[in-house]
Design an enzyme around this catalytic site. Structure first.
Site, PDB file in Angstrom:
ATOM      1  N   LYS A  27       0.791  -0.921   0.030  1.00 31.74           N
ATOM      2  CA  LYS A  27      -0.572  -0.034   0.010  1.00 31.74           C
ATOM      3  C   LYS A  27       0.701   1.044  -0.229  1.00 31.74           C
ATOM      4  O   LYS A  27       0.870   2.574  -1.308  1.00 31.74           O
ATOM      5  CB  LYS A  27      -0.684   0.013   1.527  1.00 31.74           C
ATOM      6  CG  LYS A  27      -1.940   1.077   1.305  1.00 31.74           C
ATOM      7  CD  LYS A  27      -3.191   0.838   1.661  1.00 31.74           C
ATOM      8  CE  LYS A  27      -2.652   1.286   3.832  1.00 31.74           C
ATOM      9  NZ  LYS A  27      -2.831   1.634   3.986  1.00 31.74           N
ATOM     10  N   ARG A 128      -8.285  10.988  12.410  1.00 29.78           N
ATOM     11  CA  ARG A 128      -7.775  11.359  12.714  1.00 29.78           C
ATOM     12  C   ARG A 128      -6.262  12.965  12.809  1.00 29.78           C
ATOM     13  O   ARG A 128      -6.181  14.012  12.652  1.00 29.78           O
ATOM     14  CB  ARG A 128      -6.719  10.557  12.077  1.00 29.78           C
ATOM     15  CG  ARG A 128      -7.021   9.135  12.036  1.00 29.78           C
ATOM     16  CD  ARG A 128      -6.866   7.670  11.093  1.00 29.78           C
ATOM     17  NE  ARG A 128      -5.584   7.853  11.703  1.00 29.78           N
ATOM     18  CZ  ARG A 128      -4.866   6.868  10.298  1.00 29.78           C
ATOM     19  NH1 ARG A 128      -5.355   6.789   8.711  1.00 29.78           N
ATOM     20  NH2 ARG A 128      -3.593   7.026  11.205  1.00 29.78           N
ATOM     21  N   SER A 173       7.572   8.761  12.933  1.00 27.82           N
ATOM     22  CA  SER A 173       6.301   8.593  11.994  1.00 27.82           C
ATOM     23  C   SER A 173       6.625   8.768  10.403  1.00 27.82           C
ATOM     24  O   SER A 173       7.247   9.942   9.616  1.00 27.82           O
ATOM     25  CB  SER A 173       5.024   9.845  11.673  1.00 27.82           C
ATOM     26  OG  SER A 173       4.281   9.974  10.690  1.00 27.82           O
ATOM     27  N   GLN A 175       4.873   9.060   7.629  1.00 26.39           N
ATOM     28  CA  GLN A 175       3.665   9.510   6.955  1.00 26.39           C
ATOM     29  C   GLN A 175       4.082  10.845   6.977  1.00 26.39           C
ATOM     30  O   GLN A 175       4.098  12.737   6.012  1.00 26.39           O
ATOM     31  CB  GLN A 175       2.099   9.629   7.172  1.00 26.39           C
ATOM     32  CG  GLN A 175       1.899   8.519   6.869  1.00 26.39           C
ATOM     33  CD  GLN A 175       0.492   8.418   7.347  1.00 26.39           C
ATOM     34  OE1 GLN A 175      -0.251   8.791   8.123  1.00 26.39           O
ATOM     35  NE2 GLN A 175      -0.107   6.938   6.904  1.00 26.39           N
ATOM     36  N   ASP A 321       1.855  -0.915  11.236  1.00 21.83           N
ATOM     37  CA  ASP A 321       1.032  -1.603  10.906  1.00 21.83           C
ATOM     38  C   ASP A 321       0.331  -3.605  11.472  1.00 21.83           C
ATOM     39  O   ASP A 321      -0.494  -3.635  11.598  1.00 21.83           O
ATOM     40  CB  ASP A 321       0.292  -1.592   9.564  1.00 21.83           C
ATOM     41  CG  ASP A 321      -0.121  -0.120   9.468  1.00 21.83           C
ATOM     42  OD1 ASP A 321       0.038   0.548  10.671  1.00 21.83           O
ATOM     43  OD2 ASP A 321       0.554   0.365   8.010  1.00 21.83           O
ATOM     44  N   LYS A 348      -4.152   5.136  15.011  1.00 16.58           N
ATOM     45  CA  LYS A 348      -4.559   4.647  13.905  1.00 16.58           C
ATOM     46  C   LYS A 348      -6.102   4.728  13.364  1.00 16.58           C
ATOM     47  O   LYS A 348      -6.973   5.300  13.573  1.00 16.58           O
ATOM     48  CB  LYS A 348      -3.985   3.066  13.943  1.00 16.58           C
ATOM     49  CG  LYS A 348      -2.907   3.016  14.340  1.00 16.58           C
ATOM     50  CD  LYS A 348      -1.425   3.773  12.901  1.00 16.58           C
ATOM     51  CE  LYS A 348      -0.298   3.712  13.414  1.00 16.58           C
ATOM     52  NZ  LYS A 348       0.636   4.954  11.892  1.00 16.58           N
ATOM     53  N   ARG A 352      -6.155   0.723  17.985  1.00 21.48           N
ATOM     54  CA  ARG A 352      -6.242  -0.868  18.022  1.00 21.48           C
ATOM     55  C   ARG A 352      -5.944  -0.825  19.340  1.00 21.48           C
ATOM     56  O   ARG A 352      -5.943  -2.685  19.515  1.00 21.48           O
ATOM     57  CB  ARG A 352      -4.774  -0.865  17.490  1.00 21.48           C
ATOM     58  CG  ARG A 352      -5.141  -0.049  15.399  1.00 21.48           C
ATOM     59  CD  ARG A 352      -4.427  -0.120  14.482  1.00 21.48           C
ATOM     60  NE  ARG A 352      -5.041  -0.630  12.914  1.00 21.48           N
ATOM     61  CZ  ARG A 352      -4.453  -0.527  11.692  1.00 21.48           C
ATOM     62  NH1 ARG A 352      -3.207   0.111  12.153  1.00 21.48           N
ATOM     63  NH2 ARG A 352      -4.676  -0.098  10.780  1.00 21.48           N
ATOM     64  N   ARG A 393      -7.584  -3.724   9.119  1.00 23.46           N
ATOM     65  CA  ARG A 393      -6.073  -4.707  10.235  1.00 23.46           C
ATOM     66  C   ARG A 393      -6.801  -5.529  10.716  1.00 23.46           C
ATOM     67  O   ARG A 393      -6.485  -6.648  11.891  1.00 23.46           O
ATOM     68  CB  ARG A 393      -5.595  -3.559   9.962  1.00 23.46           C
ATOM     69  CG  ARG A 393      -3.851  -3.496   8.982  1.00 23.46           C
ATOM     70  CD  ARG A 393      -3.284  -3.025   9.404  1.00 23.46           C
ATOM     71  NE  ARG A 393      -2.643  -2.613   8.122  1.00 23.46           N
ATOM     72  CZ  ARG A 393      -2.601  -1.898   6.830  1.00 23.46           C
ATOM     73  NH1 ARG A 393      -2.504  -3.368   6.700  1.00 23.46           N
ATOM     74  NH2 ARG A 393      -2.215  -1.220   6.071  1.00 23.46           N
TER      75      ARG A 393
HETATM   76  C1  S3P Z   1       2.189   4.449   5.687  1.00 21.53           C
HETATM   77  C2  S3P Z   1       3.321   5.170   7.299  1.00 21.53           C
HETATM   78  C3  S3P Z   1       2.669   4.567   8.961  1.00 21.53           C
HETATM   79  C4  S3P Z   1       1.890   3.821   8.546  1.00 21.53           C
HETATM   80  C5  S3P Z   1       0.491   3.649   7.756  1.00 21.53           C
HETATM   81  C6  S3P Z   1       1.606   3.612   5.905  1.00 21.53           C
HETATM   82  C7  S3P Z   1       3.027   5.038   4.682  1.00 21.53           C
HETATM   83  O1  S3P Z   1       1.940   5.944   9.623  1.00 21.53           O
HETATM   84  O2  S3P Z   1       1.338   3.208  10.149  1.00 21.53           O
HETATM   85  O3  S3P Z   1       0.222   2.373   7.308  1.00 21.53           O
HETATM   86  O4  S3P Z   1       2.505   4.647   4.006  1.00 21.53           O
HETATM   87  O5  S3P Z   1       3.666   6.266   5.050  1.00 21.53           O
HETATM   88  P1  S3P Z   1       2.877   6.406  10.578  1.00 21.53           P
HETATM   89  O6  S3P Z   1       3.699   7.486   9.474  1.00 21.53           O
HETATM   90  O7  S3P Z   1       1.687   7.713  11.222  1.00 21.53           O
HETATM   91  O8  S3P Z   1       3.056   5.736  11.590  1.00 21.53           O
END
Ligand code: S3P
Length: 441
Positions: A27, A128, A173, A175, A321, A348, A352, A393
């Site tokens: 993903k 979120r 993180s 993201q 995850d 999340k 979770r 999940r």
């Molecule tokens: C992701 C980073 C993770 C993960 C998410 C996908 C990504 O999140 O939990 O499912 O693709 O960068 P966080 O950066 O919030 O930890």
């Protein structure tokens, strides 16, 4: 995106998992392939793309900004890149559904555009935390309006000149790191991020694959704005996060022997293998190879007796995850499993920690939520009805729990399994789980 239906999984107890299978594409990599492919010069061909709702939300967002994208067809997508300055204003808000990755990474990219855009999501995504990206992007000069509490919808004002920052992430993180680095592509000067612990580095690897110069030095990553991306081809490996359900299922169900093909085993994502091995799992990593800058292997898992452990905190971001499934493994292990340092799990797609603790207790397991983790005593699972709270999940993790339960497990609110794992019910049925998916009004 509002959903009318309620998909319920009904999973019969017992059974085992067997066979060779390939789970859908990663993903995280699928999202990034659309983003960078759209902004590149030239045509990017993606194979193994995840045709799940989350990555399709990203794909549709770029189509809405004028990018011609062919497919997906059997995992193949062809993106006609428009270049860094070629996106067009969308005629409506971009609906990112359940996808946190889409919203956080797009915030960074949209902050550098010459037009306004609004990002919206479903009720889970709208609850979120987004300040974790709007704060550093604001420091770069972006103007982003949020709802009270720093949540979506996000109104991003275009035409702002961004300036590079040196950003120390307050939490581990990927993201947030990616959002800042992607905004950095449009910023004047250099943008650097420093992370408190290693998180997935797909953005960094893919930027390099598209020919963008970045500097990496341990936890620090830097890039200069104003460059360009060169189209390339991307072979998306199978998602280790989706493979996890089969890994855990095979570990806990006697007589299981499963080989998962072409799985991404990037060292920033392999915590699940490390943790299961510490619990005594029988896992072989076969035929390791590198595909398009990402490490890939086949993973063979055979049933074994698991034991409870204190999960090393440094593994937490590497398995972030995978915890819902790992909690099911812990419920089937001998003794106590303790997780600490995992407060991120509370923000999340659902909380979770709490949702898994509640479901495990319903199924007869002693599971105590703590502020930053959980304590689980291995025991005997019984049947019962659990609520996934719309979290893909969690739904798939409880489906695997049935392999060791004494009665049927019914799981509520499973529609969102399609966000990351289209075809889950068919694939897992073929491997030996007795599962039915029913639609309630
Ligand atoms: C992701 C980073 C993770 C993960 C998410 C996908 C990504 O999140 O939990 O499912 O693709 O960068 P966080 O950066 O919030 O930890």
């Amino acid at each position: 995106m509002s959903k009318q239906s309620n998909v319920i999984f009904k999973v019969s107890p017992g059974g085992r998992l067997n066979g060779r299978l390939r789970v859908p594409g990663d993903k995280s990599i699928s999202h990034r392939s659309i983003m960078l492919g759209s902004l590149a010069e030239g045509v990017t061909e993606v194979t193994g793309f995840l045709e799940g709702e989350d990555s399709l939300a990203t794909l549709n967002a770029f189509r809405a900004m004028g990018v011609e994208i062919e497919g997906p067809e059997a995992g193949r997508v062809v993106i006609h890149g428009v270049g860094m300055q070629g996106l067009k204003p969308p005629s409506a808000p971009l609906d990112l559904g359940n996808s946190g990755t889409s919203m956080r990474l797009l915030s960074g990219l949209m902050a550098g555009q010459g037009f306004d855009v609004t990002l919206v999501g479903d009720s889970s995504l709208s609850g979120r935390p987004m300040q974790r990206v709007t704060d550093p992007l604001g420091q770069m000069g972006a103007q982003i309006d949020t709802d009270e509490g720093g949540t979506a919808p996000l109104s991003i004002h275009g035409g702002r000149q961004l300036t590079g920052i040196d950003y120390k992430l307050p939490m581990a993180s990927a993201q947030v790191k990616s959002s800042v680095l992607l905004a950095g592509l449009y910023a004047q000067g250099e943008t650097c991020t420093t992370e408190p612990a290693p998180t997935r580095d797909h953005t960094e690897r893919m930027l390099e694959g598209f020919g963008y110069a970045i500097r990496r030095d341990g936890p620090r990553t830097c890039l200069s704005g104003g460059g360009s991306l060169r189209a390339c081809s991307i072979d998306v490996p199978a998602d280790i996060s989706s493979a996890t359900f089969f890994m855990v299922g095979a570990c806990i169900a006697e007589g299981s022997d499963v080989t998962l093909e072409h799985v991404g085993i990037n060292p920033t994502r392999d915590g699940v293998i490390n943790i299961l091995r510490l619990m005594g799992a029988d896992i072989e990593v076969l035929n390791p190879r590198t595909v398009g800058g990402e490490p890939v292997a086949d993973i063979r898992v055979r049933a074994s007796r698991l034991k409870g452990i204190h999960i090393p905190e440094e593994q937490v971001p590497l398995a972030i995850d995978e915890f819902p499934a790992l909690f099911v493994a812990a419920a089937c292990a001998e003794g106590e499993t303790v997780l600490t340092g995992a407060e991120e799990l509370r923000v999340k797609e659902s909380d979770r920690i709490q949702v898994m603790a509640d479901g495990l207790v319903t199924l007869g397991i002693d599971a105590q939520a703590t502020p930053d983790g959980i304590v689980i005593q291995g025991g005997s699972l019984r049947g019962g009805r659990v609520d996934s709270h719309g979290d893909h999940r969690i739904a798939m993790s409880f489906a695997m729990a049935a392999l060791r339960a004494s009665g049927e497990i019914e799981i509520d609110d499973c529609d969102n399994v399609n966000t990351s794992f289209p075809g889950f019910v068919e694939l897992v049925s073929g491997a030996g789980l007795s599962i039915r998916s029913e639609e309630a009004a």
